[in-house]
Design a protein around this motif. Sequence first.
Motif, PDB file in Angstrom:
ATOM      1  N   SER A   1       0.821  -1.215   0.000  1.00 40.64           N
ATOM      2  CA  SER A   1       0.000   0.000   0.000  1.00 40.64           C
ATOM      3  C   SER A   1       0.851   1.259   0.000  1.00 40.64           C
ATOM      4  CB  SER A   1      -0.937   0.013   1.205  1.00 40.64           C
ATOM      5  OG  SER A   1      -0.205  -0.034   2.417  1.00 40.64           O
ATOM      6  N   GLN A   2       2.100   1.160   0.492  1.00 45.31           N
ATOM      7  CA  GLN A   2       2.980   2.328   0.495  1.00 45.31           C
ATOM      8  C   GLN A   2       3.432   2.710  -0.911  1.00 45.31           C
ATOM      9  OE1 GLN A   2       6.229   1.394   3.175  1.00 45.31           O
ATOM     10  NE2 GLN A   2       5.048   2.029   4.965  1.00 45.31           N
ATOM     11  N   PHE A   3       3.250   1.793  -1.853  1.00 39.44           N
ATOM     12  CA  PHE A   3       3.687   2.048  -3.229  1.00 39.44           C
ATOM     13  C   PHE A   3       2.484   2.193  -4.181  1.00 39.44           C
ATOM     14  CE2 PHE A   3       7.145  -0.102  -1.095  1.00 39.44           C
ATOM     15  CZ  PHE A   3       8.258   0.626  -1.485  1.00 39.44           C
ATOM     16  N   GLY A   4       1.321   2.512  -3.632  1.00 37.79           N
ATOM     17  CA  GLY A   4       0.146   2.658  -4.482  1.00 37.79           C
ATOM     18  C   GLY A   4      -0.370   1.344  -5.005  1.00 37.79           C
ATOM     19  N   LEU A   5      -0.114   0.249  -4.280  1.00 37.69           N
ATOM     20  CA  LEU A   5      -0.533  -1.085  -4.694  1.00 37.69           C
ATOM     21  C   LEU A   5      -1.509  -1.694  -3.690  1.00 37.69           C
ATOM     22  CD1 LEU A   5       3.022  -2.330  -5.703  1.00 37.69           C
ATOM     23  CD2 LEU A   5       1.134  -1.977  -7.290  1.00 37.69           C
ATOM     24  N   GLY A   6      -2.325  -0.842  -3.084  1.00 34.94           N
ATOM     25  CA  GLY A   6      -3.167  -1.291  -1.983  1.00 34.94           C
ATOM     26  C   GLY A   6      -4.491  -1.916  -2.376  1.00 34.94           C
ATOM     27  N   TYR A   7      -4.677  -2.216  -3.643  1.00 30.04           N
ATOM     28  CA  TYR A   7      -5.933  -2.826  -4.091  1.00 30.04           C
ATOM     29  C   TYR A   7      -6.194  -4.134  -3.335  1.00 30.04           C
ATOM     30  CZ  TYR A   7      -9.403  -4.905  -7.256  1.00 30.04           C
ATOM     31  OH  TYR A   7     -10.536  -5.469  -7.780  1.00 30.04           O
ATOM     32  N   ALA A   8      -7.425  -4.299  -2.846  1.00 28.26           N
ATOM     33  CA  ALA A   8      -7.906  -5.524  -2.201  1.00 28.26           C
ATOM     34  C   ALA A   8      -7.310  -5.784  -0.822  1.00 28.26           C
ATOM     35  CB  ALA A   8      -7.682  -6.744  -3.093  1.00 28.26           C
ATOM     36  N   VAL A   9      -6.675  -4.779  -0.203  1.00 32.02           N
ATOM     37  CA  VAL A   9      -6.271  -4.934   1.201  1.00 32.02           C
ATOM     38  C   VAL A   9      -7.536  -4.795   2.055  1.00 32.02           C
ATOM     39  CG1 VAL A   9      -4.981  -3.887   3.093  1.00 32.02           C
ATOM     40  CG2 VAL A   9      -3.936  -4.030   0.831  1.00 32.02           C
ATOM     41  N   PRO A  10      -7.820  -5.643   3.053  1.00 31.35           N
ATOM     42  CA  PRO A  10      -6.953  -6.699   3.582  1.00 31.35           C
ATOM     43  C   PRO A  10      -7.236  -8.085   3.028  1.00 31.35           C
ATOM     44  CG  PRO A  10      -8.750  -6.352   5.088  1.00 31.35           C
ATOM     45  CD  PRO A  10      -8.987  -5.422   3.925  1.00 31.35           C
TER      46      PRO A  10
ATOM     47  N   VAL B   1      -6.301  -9.416   0.383  1.00 33.26           N
ATOM     48  CA  VAL B   1      -4.962  -9.872   0.000  1.00 33.26           C
ATOM     49  C   VAL B   1      -3.985  -9.104   0.880  1.00 33.26           C
ATOM     50  CG1 VAL B   1      -3.272 -10.077  -1.845  1.00 33.26           C
ATOM     51  CG2 VAL B   1      -5.717 -10.298  -2.365  1.00 33.26           C
ATOM     52  N   SER B   2      -3.057  -9.808   1.497  1.00 34.79           N
ATOM     53  CA  SER B   2      -2.185  -9.194   2.504  1.00 34.79           C
ATOM     54  C   SER B   2      -1.469  -7.958   1.973  1.00 34.79           C
ATOM     55  CB  SER B   2      -1.152 -10.200   3.010  1.00 34.79           C
ATOM     56  OG  SER B   2      -0.296 -10.621   1.968  1.00 34.79           O
ATOM     57  N   ASP B   3      -1.394  -6.954   2.837  1.00 38.12           N
ATOM     58  CA  ASP B   3      -0.629  -5.757   2.499  1.00 38.12           C
ATOM     59  C   ASP B   3       0.867  -6.087   2.492  1.00 38.12           C
ATOM     60  OD1 ASP B   3      -0.078  -3.131   1.901  1.00 38.12           O
ATOM     61  OD2 ASP B   3      -0.520  -2.357   3.892  1.00 38.12           O
ATOM     62  N   LYS B   4       1.268  -6.960   3.396  1.00 39.08           N
ATOM     63  CA  LYS B   4       2.678  -7.343   3.492  1.00 39.08           C
ATOM     64  C   LYS B   4       3.060  -8.262   2.340  1.00 39.08           C
ATOM     65  CE  LYS B   4       5.966  -9.772   6.480  1.00 39.08           C
ATOM     66  NZ  LYS B   4       6.099 -10.670   7.649  1.00 39.08           N
ATOM     67  N   VAL B   5       4.172  -7.943   1.712  1.00 40.83           N
ATOM     68  CA  VAL B   5       4.723  -8.762   0.623  1.00 40.83           C
ATOM     69  C   VAL B   5       6.110  -9.228   1.043  1.00 40.83           C
ATOM     70  CG1 VAL B   5       5.352  -8.849  -1.812  1.00 40.83           C
ATOM     71  CG2 VAL B   5       3.476  -7.363  -1.065  1.00 40.83           C
ATOM     72  N   ASP B   6       6.315 -10.530   1.096  1.00 39.15           N
ATOM     73  CA  ASP B   6       7.629 -11.078   1.429  1.00 39.15           C
ATOM     74  C   ASP B   6       8.473 -11.199   0.170  1.00 39.15           C
ATOM     75  OD1 ASP B   6       7.126 -11.385   4.184  1.00 39.15           O
ATOM     76  OD2 ASP B   6       6.042 -13.255   3.802  1.00 39.15           O
ATOM     77  N   LEU B   7       9.728 -10.793   0.273  1.00 41.53           N
ATOM     78  CA  LEU B   7      10.624 -10.772  -0.881  1.00 41.53           C
ATOM     79  C   LEU B   7      11.823 -11.681  -0.668  1.00 41.53           C
ATOM     80  CD1 LEU B   7      10.795  -6.890  -1.379  1.00 41.53           C
ATOM     81  CD2 LEU B   7       9.280  -8.495  -2.574  1.00 41.53           C
ATOM     82  N   THR B   8      12.212 -12.373  -1.724  1.00 39.46           N
ATOM     83  CA  THR B   8      13.474 -13.109  -1.756  1.00 39.46           C
ATOM     84  C   THR B   8      14.181 -12.737  -3.052  1.00 39.46           C
ATOM     85  OG1 THR B   8      12.585 -14.980  -0.496  1.00 39.46           O
ATOM     86  CG2 THR B   8      14.608 -15.360  -1.751  1.00 39.46           C
ATOM     87  N   ILE B   9      15.368 -12.161  -2.931  1.00 35.51           N
ATOM     88  CA  ILE B   9      16.116 -11.705  -4.110  1.00 35.51           C
ATOM     89  C   ILE B   9      17.351 -12.565  -4.295  1.00 35.51           C
ATOM     90  CG2 ILE B   9      17.320  -9.758  -5.186  1.00 35.51           C
ATOM     91  CD1 ILE B   9      15.072  -8.887  -2.364  1.00 35.51           C
ATOM     92  N   ASN B  10      17.476 -13.168  -5.454  1.00 32.44           N
ATOM     93  CA  ASN B  10      18.695 -13.882  -5.823  1.00 32.44           C
ATOM     94  C   ASN B  10      19.428 -13.013  -6.836  1.00 32.44           C
ATOM     95  OD1 ASN B  10      18.352 -16.456  -4.365  1.00 32.44           O
ATOM     96  ND2 ASN B  10      16.543 -16.656  -5.655  1.00 32.44           N
ATOM     97  N   ALA B  11      20.559 -12.485  -6.411  1.00 34.09           N
ATOM     98  CA  ALA B  11      21.275 -11.499  -7.232  1.00 34.09           C
ATOM     99  C   ALA B  11      22.634 -12.025  -7.662  1.00 34.09           C
ATOM    100  CB  ALA B  11      21.438 -10.193  -6.463  1.00 34.09           C
TER     101      ALA B  11
END
Length: 201
Positions: free
Chosen positions: A175-184, A186-196
């Motif tokens: 939601s902090q990035f303007g992606l808050g559609y369907a909260v709650p 669909v969870s507001d929290k997004v878990d990230l895993t980056i393989n760089a």
Amino acid sequence: MRTPLILAATLFAVAAPTVAQMPGAPDKSRVTAGTYTVDTAHTQVAWKVNHMGFTMLDGLFGATGGSATIDPKNPAASKVTIDFNVADTLTVTSPQFAGHLKSKDFFDVATYPTAKFVSTRIQPMGDHWMMTGNLTLKDQTKPVQLTVRFMGAGQNPMNKKANVGFTATGSIMRSQFGLGYAVPAVSDKVDLTINAAFVGA
């Protein structure tokens, strides 16, 4: 009486297949100072959200550019920049879901096709690093903190160049990035895993 056992052991040792070692290894002494470019073919961001409490949904973004300036003797001086083309690299298992994610409800890729991460601080923490940086998504720039762990380094036999890789984990509130559609729902929290992955000059 021992001869047959010794002979059998010798034959087994000769016949046993040799296990080839991977070119990269988690040996920090292999990392040399310098500027590396992002290996776009092998760098990805995996994200996960909770869908209505029924299932976890996963997706991917691929990196389209960036660099890392690495100083093994002074990790705090290292810097990382990674670019993403959300419009082109967003990947999920359902074409319908992909279309919805690209719409104005979520990423609005027609208006905001790209995203960017720029590190602002790297703090050594024993066996890992805490990396703080600015993530720009949908023209919103917010700080993000990632836990970074060293994966491996060595010479890539394909391009004969030094390669180094890391895995990072963290989370953002969409939601902090303007992606808050369907909260709650669909969870507001997004878990990230980056393989760089990064390639030396």
